[in-house]
Design a protein around this motif. Sequence first.
Motif, short mmCIF file in Angstrom:
data_model
loop_
_atom_site.label_atom_id
_atom_site.label_comp_id
_atom_site.label_asym_id
_atom_site.label_seq_id
_atom_site.Cartn_x
_atom_site.Cartn_y
_atom_site.Cartn_z
N GLU A 152 -3.66 -0.99 9.08
CA GLU A 152 -4.14 -0.38 7.74
C GLU A 152 -4.68 1.22 8.12
O GLU A 152 -5.13 1.66 7.04
N PHE A 153 -4.42 1.67 9.22
CA PHE A 153 -4.91 3.29 9.60
C PHE A 153 -3.69 3.81 9.90
O PHE A 153 -2.54 3.57 10.36
N SER A 154 -3.48 5.36 9.74
CA SER A 154 -2.52 6.12 10.04
C SER A 154 -2.61 6.35 11.49
O SER A 154 -3.56 6.09 11.98
N GLY A 155 -1.54 7.04 11.91
CA GLY A 155 -1.42 7.20 13.29
C GLY A 155 -2.71 8.07 13.87
O GLY A 155 -3.38 7.74 15.12
N THR A 163 0.09 18.69 13.19
CA THR A 163 -1.28 18.93 12.45
C THR A 163 -2.48 17.83 12.91
O THR A 163 -3.55 18.09 12.88
N THR A 164 -1.88 16.57 13.25
CA THR A 164 -2.69 15.47 13.68
C THR A 164 -3.31 15.95 15.06
O THR A 164 -4.41 15.66 15.49
N GLN A 165 -2.11 16.16 16.01
CA GLN A 165 -2.58 16.52 17.22
C GLN A 165 -3.80 17.74 17.28
O GLN A 165 -4.67 17.43 18.14
N ALA A 166 -3.76 18.83 16.51
CA ALA A 166 -4.74 19.80 16.61
C ALA A 166 -6.02 19.21 16.25
O ALA A 166 -7.23 19.41 16.88
N LYS A 167 -6.19 18.25 15.30
CA LYS A 167 -7.43 17.51 14.88
C LYS A 167 -7.89 16.75 16.06
O LYS A 167 -9.14 16.61 16.33
N GLU A 175 -6.85 18.00 5.78
CA GLU A 175 -7.62 16.96 5.72
C GLU A 175 -6.50 15.63 5.47
O GLU A 175 -5.53 15.90 4.91
N GLY A 176 -7.01 14.47 5.86
CA GLY A 176 -6.36 13.55 5.71
C GLY A 176 -4.83 13.17 6.08
O GLY A 176 -4.82 14.16 7.28
N THR A 235 -2.80 16.85 -2.42
CA THR A 235 -3.94 15.77 -1.76
C THR A 235 -4.56 16.54 -0.52
O THR A 235 -5.62 16.19 -0.17
N ARG A 236 -3.71 17.60 0.14
CA ARG A 236 -4.29 17.88 1.44
C ARG A 236 -4.46 19.55 1.41
O ARG A 236 -4.87 20.02 2.28
N CYS A 237 -3.85 20.36 0.42
CA CYS A 237 -3.78 21.70 0.42
C CYS A 237 -5.21 22.36 0.55
O CYS A 237 -6.01 22.13 -0.36
N PRO A 238 -5.51 23.16 1.65
CA PRO A 238 -6.77 23.84 1.60
C PRO A 238 -6.72 24.92 0.47
O PRO A 238 -7.81 25.55 0.28
#
Lengths: 319, 717
Positions: free
Chosen positions: B167-170, B201-205, B643-644, B660-663
Motif C-alpha cells: 500500500e506504499f510507494s517505492g 527524484t525519489t533518490q534525492a529525497k 512532494e508525494g 499534484t506535485r508541481c512546485p
Amino acid sequence: MSMYNYVFRRVGFMAVTLFFVTLIAFAVTNILPGDVALLILGPNATEQSLEALQTQLGLNRPLYVQYIDWVVGLLQGNMGESLRFGEPVAQLIAERLPRSMMLAVAATLVAVVLSVPLGVYAAVNQNEAPDVSASMFAFVGISMPIFLWGLVFILVFAVWLNLFPTGGYVSPSEDLVGSLTRLVLPAGAMGFALTAYIMRMTRSSMLEVLSEEYINLARAKGMSQRVIVLRHALKNAIIPVITVIAFQFSYAFGGVVVLEEVFFWPGIGRLTLTAIQSRDIPLIQGCILVVALIYMFSNFAADLLYAYFDPRIRYGGDD
Amino acid sequence: MSAPTTATDAEADDGPLLDVRGLRTEFRTEGGPIVASNEVSFSLDRGETMGLVGESGAGKSVTARSLMRLIDSPGEITGGQVVFNGEDLLQKTEAEMRDIRGNRIAMIPQDPMSSLNPVMTVGEQITETIRRHQVVSKSEARRLAIESMDDVGIPDAEERIDDYPHEFSGGMRQRVLVAIGFSCEPDLIIADEPTTALDVTTQAKILDLLNEMQEREGTAVLMITHNLGVVAQTCDHVGVMYAGNLVETAELGDLFDRPRHPYTRALIDSIPEVDTDYDELPTLDGAMPDLGNLPSGCNFAPRCPHATEACRTGGDPSLDAVGDDSSRAACLHAADLDLSESTVPEAGTGRRDIDRSGQPLFEVRNLKKYFNAGEGVFGNVHLSWEGGGLPTVERRHVKAVDDVSFDVYPGETVGLVGESGCGKSTVARTALRLLEPTDGEVYFEGQPLHELGSSEIRSLRREMQMIFQDPQSSLNPRKTVGQIVGRAMEKHGIATGEEKRERVGGLLERVGLSRAAASKYPHEFSGGQQQRVAIAHALAVEPKLIVCDEPVSALDVSVQAQILNLLNEIQEDENISFLFISHNIGVIRHICDRVAVMYLGKIAEFGSIEQVFSPPFHPYTESLLSAVPHANPDRETDRILLEGSVPSPINPPSGCPFQTRCPKKIGDVCEQDLPELEAVDGGDHYISCHLSEEEMSQRDSFITPSKRAETSPADSD
C-alpha cells in the motif's frame, strides 16, 4: 470494496463453469451406450412396452428439451429419480455426501498435518539428511496407488496389530467412537498418499521464500531462525500450497472411488460406481454434478484463503 | 533506548567504531575457492560516513555482509578481524551476533520492493525489531514505531502503521526500511545501495533523509554504492573496490581531486556528466575479471593504461599510503602517477547537424495505448457500491501512453526520458506495433504503420530493429552467436552461405568482438559483450531505425561507456536513427540530439538537448535535472524535491498530470485545463505548461558551455 469485487468475479466464473458442467454431464450420459428402457425392463420386453416406458421417462423427446427440463428441475432442487433405486437422486446423494465429506476432510487433515511441517523441515535443512529422508518418506507415499495403501493399512493395523476394524461405516451420531475408529484407516491411507505432493510443494515454496530479500533483512534485524521460519517465511510460503491442498481435497473426495470400495465406505464414490454400472442416468448426472460442485467450492475456498493470507489480494493491490 | 553494554562504549572511546583488519571471505565452488573479499582493511569513526564503491562483482556487498556475519554457505569468512566497539565480531557466538544485528549494527537494503515482508504490516516489521532488542511493552513499541515513521517523513504514521507494504510507494517503502534501520538507534548503519532501485527524484529525497537521520542520531554509515554521485553527496571518506580488493581509500575531496589508483580515475571519467559535452567517453577496455580466474600480478593490470611489466608479473600490490594526503592505494605506481587530470578529452565541436528539412524517418502522431486495469476477462470490471442500491459496473483503463507525438529524422537520436511508469517503453513498443495502439498514427518513411497488416509489418521490421535492456534474455541461449546474427540475415534475404558467414564475421568485428565469437554461445560472454552481440544482431539486417530500450542500464559504468561510444560510432558510419529510451539523464544527455521528457503517459517537454537542458524549463524537467547527484563534491545544485509520488495512471489527476506535485503550480487553471504542448522560444522547443516563458526561465542552464570537462564528471542514475 475490492474484496467484494474479488468475490463477485469468482462467483461469476463459477456460474459460467457450472453451466458448462451441466452441459458436459448431460452430454456424456446421453452418449453412453445402452438403452435405459431396455435395461429396466430386461431383454424380454416387447417393443411396445419399451416405447411406453421411454415416453413415460421422457426419453424420446428432443435432447435440448430434456436438457432444459433437467436444468429447470435442478434449479428447483429436483435432480430426478434414480432408475435403479427408485428414490429421488437428491436424497440418495444427501445421504452419502456427509460420509464422503467426513472421509475427505479427515484424509486432508492427515495429509496437511504430516506434510506441511515435513516440507518446512526439509526446506530448512535443504540437501541434508532430514531433507532427503522427508523426501523419501513422501515419495514412498506417492509411489503406490491409494487402494494398495488401503490394503497395506488393513493388513498391518487391522489384521496383524488388530488395532482398528477392517472397514465399514457407522454414523457418528449413533456411535462416535466406533465411527472414528473406522475412519482412522481409510483416512490414514488416503492422507498418506496425498502427503507427497503437498510436502514437495511446501518444500519448494519455502525454499523460494527463504531466499527472498525480506528474509535477509529479518536476519539483519537479529531475528532468530525460529521466528524467521515460522513468522516471516511460512505465512508467505503457504499461499501456493493452499491451491495444492484444495486440489488434493477434491481429489480425495471424488477421485478415490476404489478406496471406498476397499473399506466398504458407503459414500459418493461407491454410489457413482453403482450408478455407472446400472446406467442410472439421473443418478450419474447427479453424482457428476455434485463432485464438480465440490471441486469448484474447494477451489473457491482456496481463493478466499489466499485472500486471507495475502493482503495484496485482500485489499485489491496489484503489485 | 540503551546500548546493551556500557563497558564497550567506554572502551570504544579510544579507537574507531569499526576497525576491519585483513577481512577475507571465500566461496567454495567446484572450481576451487573464490575470494570475494580479499584482505580488506579499513576503519570507520563514530558518526562518520564511508562509501564503498565499485562495479558489480567488486565484492562490496560481500564485504558488508561479512561485517554482520551474514554470509551463507558455501561462503565463509576465513580470516581477519572485525573490531566493533573494541570487540572482534568474528569471535562472537551466533546468539551474541543476533543481539548486535539490528541493534548496534543495522542494515538498509537495496530494493524497497522486495525487502519488506508482503504479508506483515509495516508496523509489525518495525515493532518486531524494537521488541527483539529492547524490553518494552507492545503498546510502547508501537508508539516508538509510530515515532520512527514520523522521523523518516511518512505522513499520517498513526493511520498508516497497520498498512501492508504494497500500500506504499517505492519511496515510502524505502522510508520504512530507513525507519527499521534506525529504530534501535544503532552505532553503525550499513546501507547497501539504498537508492539504486529508486527514481532520481525519489533518490534525492532518500539521500537527504539519510543525511538528516545520521546527523540527528550521530550514527556512522557505511554506504555501499556503484554511484559516485551518491558518494560525493553523502560520504566523508571513500573506499574503492575492484575484484575483491580494496584498491584505494581516501577522504572524499582527495579522492576526487587526485585519485591515486588508475581504476578510480577511470571510474570517475567513464560516467557521462549531465553538464558536459563529449564526443567520446573515455573507456577502459574489457571488464572486471572473473573472480575464479584472476590474472597474475595486479588484478587491474589487463585493463590499466599505465600497466608495466612489473604490474603484470609481480604479486597483487598492497594498499599503502601515498603522498601527503589521506590517500592509500594498491598500485605499484601510485607514487609516480599523476592522475589528478581528467582523461576526458576536450569537448568537441558540438553536436552533429541533423538535416530536418525533409521527411522524418519515423513519425508518431497522437499515439495512445490504454491497457485494461487488472488481469483476465473480468479483470477491468469494477463494481462501484457508492450511492447504495445495486452496484454499478465500470471498466477501468491504465492510460500508459496518452496522446504522444514526436518524430525522428534520418541519422538522428531522439531520447525518451522519464521515471519508471511514465510510459516511455510502451511508446516504443506501441509505435513499432509490438503492441496494438489504442489510437493514433505512426509513419515510417511516410508509410502508415498503423494501417498495415501483420505480414506487411513483418517485412518492415527489417528496417526497424530493437535492442533491449537485458541482452541475456533477448538472445536465444541454444544458438551460437553466429547463428543468431546469421539467421536475421537469412530471414530477410540479405545473405546466405559463405557470404553470410563473411558478413557475420565482419559485423562481430564491427561491434568490437572477434570473428571467433561466432561459434560461441551467448552465456559465454559478459553482459557488455552480450549487448554487443545484440547490437550486431540488430545491424545484421541493415535497419534504418534502432529502438534502444534502456540498453546500458544493466551494465557497469565502465562497460556502459564502451557501448555508448559504439552506438555513436555506428550512427556516424551508417547514418542510422536511434530512438533511445532511458531513465539515466546523463546517458540521454550524452547520446541524444533531441529528447522528449515524459510524465504519466504524456510528453511534458520536447526539444534539442540544449533546449531541454536550458531554460525555459517545464517544472518537471527542472526538478528531474536538479535531482541528479553530481560526482563532484564541490558542486552544490539547488535541488527541487518533489512532494508525494507519481499518481496512478488508472486515475490520473484532472488538468495537467503534474499539477499534484508541481512546485510552481498556479492554481485552478492547472487543475482544470490540460496544457497544450506548445512551442516556446523560437519554434522547435515544446513545453506543456500554463506558466509563462519567463516564469519557466528562472534557473540557469544545466549545460556548461563547451569547456574542458572538469575533474569530476557526474553520475546520474
